[in-house]
Design an enzyme around this catalytic site. Structure first.
Site, PDB file in Angstrom:
ATOM      1  N   ASP A 131      41.491  33.712  41.138  1.00  0.00           N
ATOM      2  CA  ASP A 131      40.922  33.918  42.473  1.00  0.00           C
ATOM      3  C   ASP A 131      41.680  35.049  43.163  1.00  0.00           C
ATOM      4  OD1 ASP A 131      39.151  31.794  42.248  1.00  0.00           O
ATOM      5  OD2 ASP A 131      40.378  30.392  43.408  1.00  0.00           O
ATOM      6  N   ARG A 181      34.345  38.555  39.212  1.00  0.00           N
ATOM      7  CA  ARG A 181      33.533  37.803  40.192  1.00  0.00           C
ATOM      8  C   ARG A 181      33.558  38.607  41.491  1.00  0.00           C
ATOM      9  NH1 ARG A 181      36.477  32.886  42.275  1.00  0.00           N
ATOM     10  NH2 ARG A 181      35.715  31.751  40.467  1.00  0.00           N
TER      11      ARG A 181
HETATM   12  C1  LIG Z   1      32.101  30.884  43.648  1.00  0.00           C
HETATM   13  C2  LIG Z   1      32.859  31.488  44.775  1.00  0.00           C
HETATM   14  C3  LIG Z   1      34.165  31.867  44.592  1.00  0.00           C
HETATM   15  C4  LIG Z   1      34.876  32.478  45.625  1.00  0.00           C
HETATM   16  N1  LIG Z   1      36.153  32.943  45.389  1.00  0.00           N
HETATM   17  C5  LIG Z   1      36.787  33.618  46.365  1.00  0.00           C
HETATM   18  C6  LIG Z   1      38.046  34.250  46.128  1.00  0.00           C
HETATM   19  O1  LIG Z   1      38.604  34.213  45.037  1.00  0.00           O
HETATM   20  N2  LIG Z   1      38.634  34.901  47.158  1.00  0.00           N
HETATM   21  C7  LIG Z   1      38.041  34.997  48.406  1.00  0.00           C
HETATM   22  O2  LIG Z   1      38.601  35.643  49.309  1.00  0.00           O
HETATM   23  N3  LIG Z   1      36.870  34.395  48.655  1.00  0.00           N
HETATM   24  C8  LIG Z   1      36.227  33.718  47.667  1.00  0.00           C
HETATM   25  N4  LIG Z   1      35.006  33.147  47.936  1.00  0.00           N
HETATM   26  C9  LIG Z   1      34.529  33.030  49.342  1.00  0.00           C
HETATM   27  C10 LIG Z   1      33.776  34.258  49.795  1.00  0.00           C
HETATM   28  O3  LIG Z   1      34.628  35.366  49.865  1.00  0.00           O
HETATM   29  C11 LIG Z   1      33.112  34.038  51.157  1.00  0.00           C
HETATM   30  O4  LIG Z   1      34.081  33.773  52.105  1.00  0.00           O
HETATM   31  C12 LIG Z   1      32.091  32.911  51.169  1.00  0.00           C
HETATM   32  O5  LIG Z   1      31.380  32.857  49.973  1.00  0.00           O
HETATM   33  C13 LIG Z   1      31.064  33.117  52.307  1.00  0.00           C
HETATM   34  O6  LIG Z   1      30.397  34.320  52.128  1.00  0.00           O
HETATM   35  P1  LIG Z   1      28.868  34.450  51.665  1.00  0.00           P
HETATM   36  O7  LIG Z   1      28.838  35.454  50.561  1.00  0.00           O
HETATM   37  O8  LIG Z   1      28.326  33.139  51.315  1.00  0.00           O
HETATM   38  O9  LIG Z   1      28.133  35.139  52.877  1.00  0.00           O
HETATM   39  P2  LIG Z   1      28.099  34.812  54.436  1.00  0.00           P
HETATM   40  O10 LIG Z   1      27.413  35.999  55.056  1.00  0.00           O
HETATM   41  O11 LIG Z   1      29.424  34.422  54.937  1.00  0.00           O
HETATM   42  O12 LIG Z   1      27.146  33.553  54.501  1.00  0.00           O
HETATM   43  C14 LIG Z   1      25.784  33.582  54.150  1.00  0.00           C
HETATM   44  C15 LIG Z   1      25.183  32.210  54.354  1.00  0.00           C
HETATM   45  O13 LIG Z   1      25.783  31.289  53.444  1.00  0.00           O
HETATM   46  C16 LIG Z   1      25.972  30.022  54.047  1.00  0.00           C
HETATM   47  N5  LIG Z   1      27.427  29.743  54.123  1.00  0.00           N
HETATM   48  C17 LIG Z   1      28.436  30.603  53.848  1.00  0.00           C
HETATM   49  N6  LIG Z   1      29.635  29.997  53.978  1.00  0.00           N
HETATM   50  C18 LIG Z   1      29.369  28.730  54.344  1.00  0.00           C
HETATM   51  C19 LIG Z   1      30.189  27.605  54.644  1.00  0.00           C
HETATM   52  N7  LIG Z   1      31.511  27.668  54.575  1.00  0.00           N
HETATM   53  N8  LIG Z   1      29.579  26.449  54.984  1.00  0.00           N
HETATM   54  C20 LIG Z   1      28.220  26.361  55.051  1.00  0.00           C
HETATM   55  N9  LIG Z   1      27.409  27.402  54.789  1.00  0.00           N
HETATM   56  C21 LIG Z   1      27.958  28.563  54.441  1.00  0.00           C
HETATM   57  C22 LIG Z   1      25.349  30.107  55.405  1.00  0.00           C
HETATM   58  O14 LIG Z   1      24.022  29.712  55.291  1.00  0.00           O
HETATM   59  C23 LIG Z   1      25.436  31.591  55.718  1.00  0.00           C
HETATM   60  O15 LIG Z   1      24.478  32.009  56.647  1.00  0.00           O
HETATM   61  C24 LIG Z   1      34.262  32.611  46.899  1.00  0.00           C
HETATM   62  C25 LIG Z   1      32.932  32.248  47.091  1.00  0.00           C
HETATM   63  C26 LIG Z   1      32.227  31.712  46.051  1.00  0.00           C
HETATM   64  C27 LIG Z   1      30.791  31.375  46.270  1.00  0.00           C
END
Ligand SMILES: Cc1cc2nc3c(=O)[nH]c(=O)nc-3n(C[C@H](O)[C@H](O)[C@H](O)COP(=O)(O)OP(=O)(O)OC[C@H]3O[C@@H](n4cnc5c(N)ncnc54)[C@H](O)[C@@H]3O)c2cc1C
Length: 304
Positions: A131, A181
């Site tokens: 990560d 990723r």
């Molecule tokens: C498989 C996976 C691995 C990840 N690994 C890392 C990592 O190693 N390092 C890192 O910094 N980040 C990691 N993340 C987190 C990522 O960086 C984002 O902070 C997170 O995924 C929210 O961004 P989004 O792309 O969903 O878009 P956003 O624009 O934030 O959200 C889009 C939509 O998704 C839904 N959503 C998003 N977050 C949430 C929530 N918490 N609760 C409910 N609904 C939500 C809502 O409907 C929102 O409108 C990971 C995410 C995923 C999916």
């Protein structure tokens, strides 16, 4: 409305931490995002995901350890986890953080612990994803990954679209043939290193997604954002990239409807399943991403 950075700052308060740790599991709000506290507890949710056609990336929660013995203990735990996944015939790989393995103490300690883990992973034909943490760790994480890559090919890394440096990192990782990723990024970062506005993060995400789909090796498109997902599907179709050449990834408990509909349409889906007792930092990042989640927390507390 509470902002994301304010929520992340509040998360550092010892009083808030004590309160959330005391009530999170018993009141049920941590369970929405964290599958359980032990490996035995997460077999059922993992099996349910597998039965729905989804793979898993299992995250044994832990970060920023301050003692070498703790880091060694975590490395040893991963050996048990690989055996456990294998014995239970689960379709799952593993995600972990380098600060759980001692990166805050010494780079070489984290490196040696990773080697131990990857040796063990190899015995079980397992893949390990590193990560990406806050920007203070990005350069060291990428460097350490490259050192490991020289000897191990069962390891991948994460790149965050909010960082300015990510385009160069992705080009380098593509050159190496490494699995990436792509996510947006979950930490509170200064404007010197990261885009501050969602529109800029999203635009960069789309650019990097296209580069990875076109030239990368089995990239993981990790997002719940329907606009990012739609654009990925469109681009893959236009560029003639088959559905099994990449996977979507989402977090446990978030947008389950979307996870299922993508699987029904024939896309690959991997769900990131966190477990363990060290769930506080992870939970607070999920709340900060979507402050509306606080409503869910309050409802659970009031219901008791
Ligand atoms: C498989 C996976 C691995 C990840 N690994 C890392 C990592 O190693 N390092 C890192 O910094 N980040 C990691 N993340 C987190 C990522 O960086 C984002 O902070 C997170 O995924 C929210 O961004 P989004 O792309 O969903 O878009 P956003 O624009 O934030 O959200 C889009 C939509 O998704 C839904 N959503 C998003 N977050 C949430 C929530 N918490 N609760 C409910 N609904 C939500 C809502 O409907 C929102 O409108 C990971 C995410 C995923 C999916």
């Amino acid at each position: 409305m509470l902002s994301r950075s304010l929520l992340l700052r509040m998360a550092a308060s010892p009083q808030i931490e004590r309160f959330v740790k005391r009530n999170g599991m018993s009141a049920g709000f941590a369970r929405r995002f964290v599958a359980g506290e032990t490996m035995e507890e997460v077999v059922a949710p993992m099996r349910a995901l597998n039965e729905r056609g989804m793979s898993v990336s299992l995250d044994y929660l832990g970060e920023n350890v301050t003692r070498a013995e703790e880091a060694a203990g975590a490395a040893e735990y991963y050996g048990r986890l690989f055996r456990f996944i294998d014995a239970n015939r689960l379709d799952a790989n593993v995600s972990l953080k380098l600060t759980q393995l001692g990166l805050d103490i010494d780079n070489s300690l984290a490196y040696q612990n990773m080697r131990r883990i990857l040796d063990e992973a190899r015995r079980y034909d397992q893949f390990v994803r590193i990560d990406m943490e806050g920007s203070a760790y990005t350069a060291r994480t990428v460097q350490l990954f490259e050192c490991l890559w020289a000897d191990y090919k069962n390891v991948g890394v994460v790149i965050q679209a909010y960082l300015y440096r990510s385009r160069q990192d992705i080009e380098r990782l593509i050159e190496l043939g490494a699995r990436v990723r792509l996510c947006k990024g979950a930490y509170s970062e200064p404007k010197e290193v990261a885009f501050a506005h969602k529109a800029d993060v999203d635009a960069n995400y789309l650019r990097l997604m296209k580069t990875l789909l076109k030239q990368g090796r089995y990239p993981a498109i990790a997002t719940h954002d329907e606009a990012m997902i739609g654009a990925t599907r469109e681009y893959a179709q236009e560029a003639g990239i088959p559905r099994d050449a990449f996977e979507f990834q989402m977090l446990y408990g978030i947008r389950r409807d979307l996870q299922r509909s993508l699987v029904r349409e024939g896309y690959r889906m991997r769900v990131y399943v966190p477990f363990g007792t060290q769930w506080y930092g992870y939970l607070m990042r999920r709340l900060a991403e979507r402050p509306a989640n606080l409503g869910f927390v309050l409802k659970n507390l009031l219901r008791r």
